[in-house]
Design a protein around this motif. Sequence first.
Motif, PDB file in Angstrom:
ATOM      1  N   ILE A 126       0.822  -1.218   0.000  1.00 50.76           N
ATOM      2  CA  ILE A 126       0.000   0.000   0.000  1.00 50.76           C
ATOM      3  C   ILE A 126       0.853   1.264   0.000  1.00 50.76           C
ATOM      4  CG2 ILE A 126      -1.950  -1.144   1.124  1.00 50.76           C
ATOM      5  CD1 ILE A 126      -1.126   0.461   3.697  1.00 50.76           C
ATOM      6  N   MET A 127       2.159   1.088  -0.169  1.00 53.58           N
ATOM      7  CA  MET A 127       3.051   2.233  -0.328  1.00 53.58           C
ATOM      8  C   MET A 127       3.728   2.141  -1.688  1.00 53.58           C
ATOM      9  SD  MET A 127       4.848   2.688   3.419  1.00 53.58           S
ATOM     10  CE  MET A 127       5.821   1.193   3.287  1.00 53.58           C
ATOM     11  N   GLY A 128       4.225   3.280  -2.163  1.00 55.23           N
ATOM     12  CA  GLY A 128       4.933   3.258  -3.424  1.00 55.23           C
ATOM     13  C   GLY A 128       5.425   4.632  -3.815  1.00 55.23           C
ATOM     14  N   PRO A 129       6.377   4.664  -4.748  1.00 59.52           N
ATOM     15  CA  PRO A 129       6.862   5.958  -5.244  1.00 59.52           C
ATOM     16  C   PRO A 129       5.763   6.698  -5.990  1.00 59.52           C
ATOM     17  CG  PRO A 129       7.700   4.153  -6.593  1.00 59.52           C
ATOM     18  CD  PRO A 129       7.024   3.523  -5.413  1.00 59.52           C
ATOM     19  N   LYS A 130       5.845   7.992  -6.003  1.00 57.21           N
ATOM     20  CA  LYS A 130       4.840   8.831  -6.651  1.00 57.21           C
ATOM     21  C   LYS A 130       3.456   8.603  -6.064  1.00 57.21           C
ATOM     22  CE  LYS A 130       7.410   8.952 -11.012  1.00 57.21           C
ATOM     23  NZ  LYS A 130       7.383   8.688 -12.479  1.00 57.21           N
ATOM     24  N   GLY A 131       3.423   8.305  -4.776  1.00 57.04           N
ATOM     25  CA  GLY A 131       2.145   8.073  -4.112  1.00 57.04           C
ATOM     26  C   GLY A 131       1.626   9.337  -3.455  1.00 57.04           C
ATOM     27  N   GLY A 132       0.707   9.153  -2.553  1.00 59.46           N
ATOM     28  CA  GLY A 132       0.159  10.271  -1.799  1.00 59.46           C
ATOM     29  C   GLY A 132      -0.941  11.009  -2.528  1.00 59.46           C
ATOM     30  N   GLN A 213      13.286   9.852  14.931  1.00 54.70           N
ATOM     31  CA  GLN A 213      13.541   9.664  16.353  1.00 54.70           C
ATOM     32  C   GLN A 213      12.215   9.495  17.111  1.00 54.70           C
ATOM     33  OE1 GLN A 213      15.550  12.489  14.797  1.00 54.70           O
ATOM     34  NE2 GLN A 213      16.658  10.649  14.164  1.00 54.70           N
ATOM     35  N   ASN A 214      11.964  10.328  18.102  1.00 56.25           N
ATOM     36  CA  ASN A 214      10.738  10.188  18.898  1.00 56.25           C
ATOM     37  C   ASN A 214       9.571  10.998  18.345  1.00 56.25           C
ATOM     38  OD1 ASN A 214      11.891  12.674  19.541  1.00 56.25           O
ATOM     39  ND2 ASN A 214      11.083  12.669  21.642  1.00 56.25           N
ATOM     40  N   ARG A 215       9.713  11.506  17.128  1.00 61.26           N
ATOM     41  CA  ARG A 215       8.671  12.373  16.553  1.00 61.26           C
ATOM     42  C   ARG A 215       7.677  11.535  15.735  1.00 61.26           C
ATOM     43  NH1 ARG A 215      13.457  14.574  15.084  1.00 61.26           N
ATOM     44  NH2 ARG A 215      13.014  14.415  12.858  1.00 61.26           N
ATOM     45  N   ARG A 216       6.977  10.690  16.417  1.00 62.43           N
ATOM     46  CA  ARG A 216       6.015   9.823  15.732  1.00 62.43           C
ATOM     47  C   ARG A 216       4.956  10.604  14.959  1.00 62.43           C
ATOM     48  NH1 ARG A 216       2.528   5.249  18.865  1.00 62.43           N
ATOM     49  NH2 ARG A 216       4.586   4.274  19.134  1.00 62.43           N
ATOM     50  N   PRO A 217       4.393  11.698  15.508  1.00 65.70           N
ATOM     51  CA  PRO A 217       3.397  12.455  14.743  1.00 65.70           C
ATOM     52  C   PRO A 217       3.932  12.957  13.400  1.00 65.70           C
ATOM     53  CG  PRO A 217       3.314  13.100  17.043  1.00 65.70           C
ATOM     54  CD  PRO A 217       4.532  12.233  16.885  1.00 65.70           C
ATOM     55  N   GLU A 218       5.204  13.337  13.379  1.00 65.91           N
ATOM     56  CA  GLU A 218       5.803  13.808  12.130  1.00 65.91           C
ATOM     57  C   GLU A 218       5.878  12.684  11.100  1.00 65.91           C
ATOM     58  OE1 GLU A 218      10.047  15.735  10.650  1.00 65.91           O
ATOM     59  OE2 GLU A 218       9.397  16.024  12.733  1.00 65.91           O
ATOM     60  N   TYR A 219       6.250  11.499  11.572  1.00 64.88           N
ATOM     61  CA  TYR A 219       6.277  10.321  10.686  1.00 64.88           C
ATOM     62  C   TYR A 219       4.880  10.011  10.155  1.00 64.88           C
ATOM     63  CZ  TYR A 219       5.796   5.264   9.840  1.00 64.88           C
ATOM     64  OH  TYR A 219       5.455   4.030   9.330  1.00 64.88           O
ATOM     65  N   LEU A 220       3.893  10.030  11.036  1.00 62.42           N
ATOM     66  CA  LEU A 220       2.523   9.724  10.617  1.00 62.42           C
ATOM     67  C   LEU A 220       2.038  10.701   9.546  1.00 62.42           C
ATOM     68  CD1 LEU A 220       1.070   8.889  14.130  1.00 62.42           C
ATOM     69  CD2 LEU A 220       0.995   7.330  12.170  1.00 62.42           C
ATOM     70  N   SER A 221       2.376  11.959   9.698  1.00 61.02           N
ATOM     71  CA  SER A 221       1.976  12.957   8.710  1.00 61.02           C
ATOM     72  C   SER A 221       2.697  12.749   7.378  1.00 61.02           C
ATOM     73  CB  SER A 221       2.264  14.371   9.243  1.00 61.02           C
ATOM     74  OG  SER A 221       1.463  14.658  10.371  1.00 61.02           O
ATOM     75  N   ALA A 222       3.996  12.433   7.448  1.00 65.52           N
ATOM     76  CA  ALA A 222       4.780  12.248   6.222  1.00 65.52           C
ATOM     77  C   ALA A 222       4.349  11.001   5.458  1.00 65.52           C
ATOM     78  CB  ALA A 222       6.268  12.158   6.563  1.00 65.52           C
ATOM     79  N   TRP A 223       3.868  10.002   6.170  1.00 65.18           N
ATOM     80  CA  TRP A 223       3.514   8.710   5.561  1.00 65.18           C
ATOM     81  C   TRP A 223       2.450   8.841   4.469  1.00 65.18           C
ATOM     82  CZ3 TRP A 223      -0.999   5.488   6.205  1.00 65.18           C
ATOM     83  CH2 TRP A 223      -0.845   4.183   5.751  1.00 65.18           C
ATOM     84  N   TRP A 224       1.581   9.824   4.572  1.00 68.31           N
ATOM     85  CA  TRP A 224       0.524   9.987   3.575  1.00 68.31           C
ATOM     86  C   TRP A 224       1.088  10.319   2.196  1.00 68.31           C
ATOM     87  CZ3 TRP A 224      -4.055   8.251   4.911  1.00 68.31           C
ATOM     88  CH2 TRP A 224      -4.372   8.195   6.269  1.00 68.31           C
ATOM     89  N   ASN A 225       2.335  10.742   2.136  1.00 76.05           N
ATOM     90  CA  ASN A 225       2.953  11.066   0.851  1.00 76.05           C
ATOM     91  C   ASN A 225       3.382   9.845   0.053  1.00 76.05           C
ATOM     92  OD1 ASN A 225       3.126  14.115   0.902  1.00 76.05           O
ATOM     93  ND2 ASN A 225       4.195  13.651   2.811  1.00 76.05           N
ATOM     94  N   VAL A 226       3.312   8.662   0.659  1.00 73.64           N
ATOM     95  CA  VAL A 226       3.732   7.444  -0.057  1.00 73.64           C
ATOM     96  C   VAL A 226       2.589   6.446  -0.231  1.00 73.64           C
ATOM     97  CG1 VAL A 226       6.121   7.709   0.703  1.00 73.64           C
ATOM     98  CG2 VAL A 226       4.566   6.285   2.058  1.00 73.64           C
ATOM     99  N   ILE A 227       1.374   6.841   0.127  1.00 73.21           N
ATOM    100  CA  ILE A 227       0.240   5.927   0.001  1.00 73.21           C
ATOM    101  C   ILE A 227      -0.058   5.617  -1.460  1.00 73.21           C
ATOM    102  CG2 ILE A 227      -2.268   5.721   0.321  1.00 73.21           C
ATOM    103  CD1 ILE A 227      -0.820   5.220   2.809  1.00 73.21           C
ATOM    104  N   ASN A 228      -0.238   4.340  -1.742  1.00 78.94           N
ATOM    105  CA  ASN A 228      -0.623   3.870  -3.073  1.00 78.94           C
ATOM    106  C   ASN A 228      -2.138   3.666  -3.067  1.00 78.94           C
ATOM    107  OD1 ASN A 228      -1.180   2.424  -5.394  1.00 78.94           O
ATOM    108  ND2 ASN A 228       0.526   1.005  -5.186  1.00 78.94           N
ATOM    109  N   TRP A 229      -2.877   4.678  -3.499  1.00 80.59           N
ATOM    110  CA  TRP A 229      -4.344   4.613  -3.421  1.00 80.59           C
ATOM    111  C   TRP A 229      -4.926   3.556  -4.349  1.00 80.59           C
ATOM    112  CZ3 TRP A 229      -6.371   6.266   0.708  1.00 80.59           C
ATOM    113  CH2 TRP A 229      -5.890   7.409   1.367  1.00 80.59           C
ATOM    114  N   THR A 230      -4.220   3.211  -5.402  1.00 79.19           N
ATOM    115  CA  THR A 230      -4.693   2.142  -6.290  1.00 79.19           C
ATOM    116  C   THR A 230      -4.758   0.822  -5.542  1.00 79.19           C
ATOM    117  OG1 THR A 230      -3.790   3.215  -8.261  1.00 79.19           O
ATOM    118  CG2 THR A 230      -4.229   0.855  -8.414  1.00 79.19           C
ATOM    119  N   GLU A 231      -3.720   0.540  -4.781  1.00 78.41           N
ATOM    120  CA  GLU A 231      -3.693  -0.703  -4.005  1.00 78.41           C
ATOM    121  C   GLU A 231      -4.717  -0.666  -2.875  1.00 78.41           C
ATOM    122  OE1 GLU A 231      -2.700  -4.528  -3.266  1.00 78.41           O
ATOM    123  OE2 GLU A 231      -1.899  -3.303  -4.910  1.00 78.41           O
ATOM    124  N   VAL A 232      -4.877   0.507  -2.246  1.00 81.79           N
ATOM    125  CA  VAL A 232      -5.876   0.636  -1.175  1.00 81.79           C
ATOM    126  C   VAL A 232      -7.274   0.394  -1.738  1.00 81.79           C
ATOM    127  CG1 VAL A 232      -6.935   2.227   0.482  1.00 81.79           C
ATOM    128  CG2 VAL A 232      -4.440   2.178   0.206  1.00 81.79           C
TER     129      VAL A 232
END
Length: 242
Positions: A126-132, A213-232
């Motif tokens: 569910i992740m991939g390049p040019k996602g989000g 590091q301990n900035r989990r919220p930052e990771y969670l926000s950045a993760w949406w940039n790699v979502i593969n909506w086709t697979e979802v």
Amino acid sequence: MTTRRNFLYLLGTGTTSTLLGVTNASWAVPVAPTAAAKDVFALPPLTYDYKALEPHIDAATMKFHHDKHHAAYVKNLNAAVNKYPELKTKSVEQLLTSLSALPKDIQTTVRNNGGGHYNHTMFWRIMGPKGGGMPTGSIATAINSQFGTFDTFKTQFNQAGTKLFGSGWVWLVSDKNKLKIITTPNQDSPISQGLYPIMGNDVWEHAYYLNYQNRRPEYLSAWWNVINWTEVNKRFAQAQKT
């Protein structure tokens, strides 16, 4: 070309998401694994390069997350199943939806490592390049219907992942065709609760600590940039069939 390794992976993980239970709880005496034991589960290869998700997920994290952590789950799951040859006909979905029917000495191992294998296999897909970007297709319609807007959904999803204590996952699941955001500890999988995971984010520290590091919220926000909506969307379509 389908290699024997890929074939065994397809056999082991199952190519459908039909949640079948194991009905025979009377297992034979476990057989000690031998060097000749045939492993039925295999580590699925990534379909993109380790660095393909940068800068949001770095190559070093992808490499040890996939090649070390996921590989360890596969190895441990095979070791457990090799003790009971009759289990080798079961997919990982079947094992996880029938944990209480498994031999007691491997239930925890299958729960942790079978869950880790199943969860991560979904995660890479569910992740991939040019996602989000904004969701598209049926999942976009369903999210807007259930949560009001995509931004509202994303905020609730990120908040759930941030508040999860310790290691685990945050999920969007289908519960009788109703979308819900849930969290699970460790490598527990929603399918063990009778829920179908449409998408999920790994919030174990090994998934993000090198970059964030301990900035989990930052990771969670950045993760949406790699979502593969086709697979979802494919997973959402499958959820509606279960």
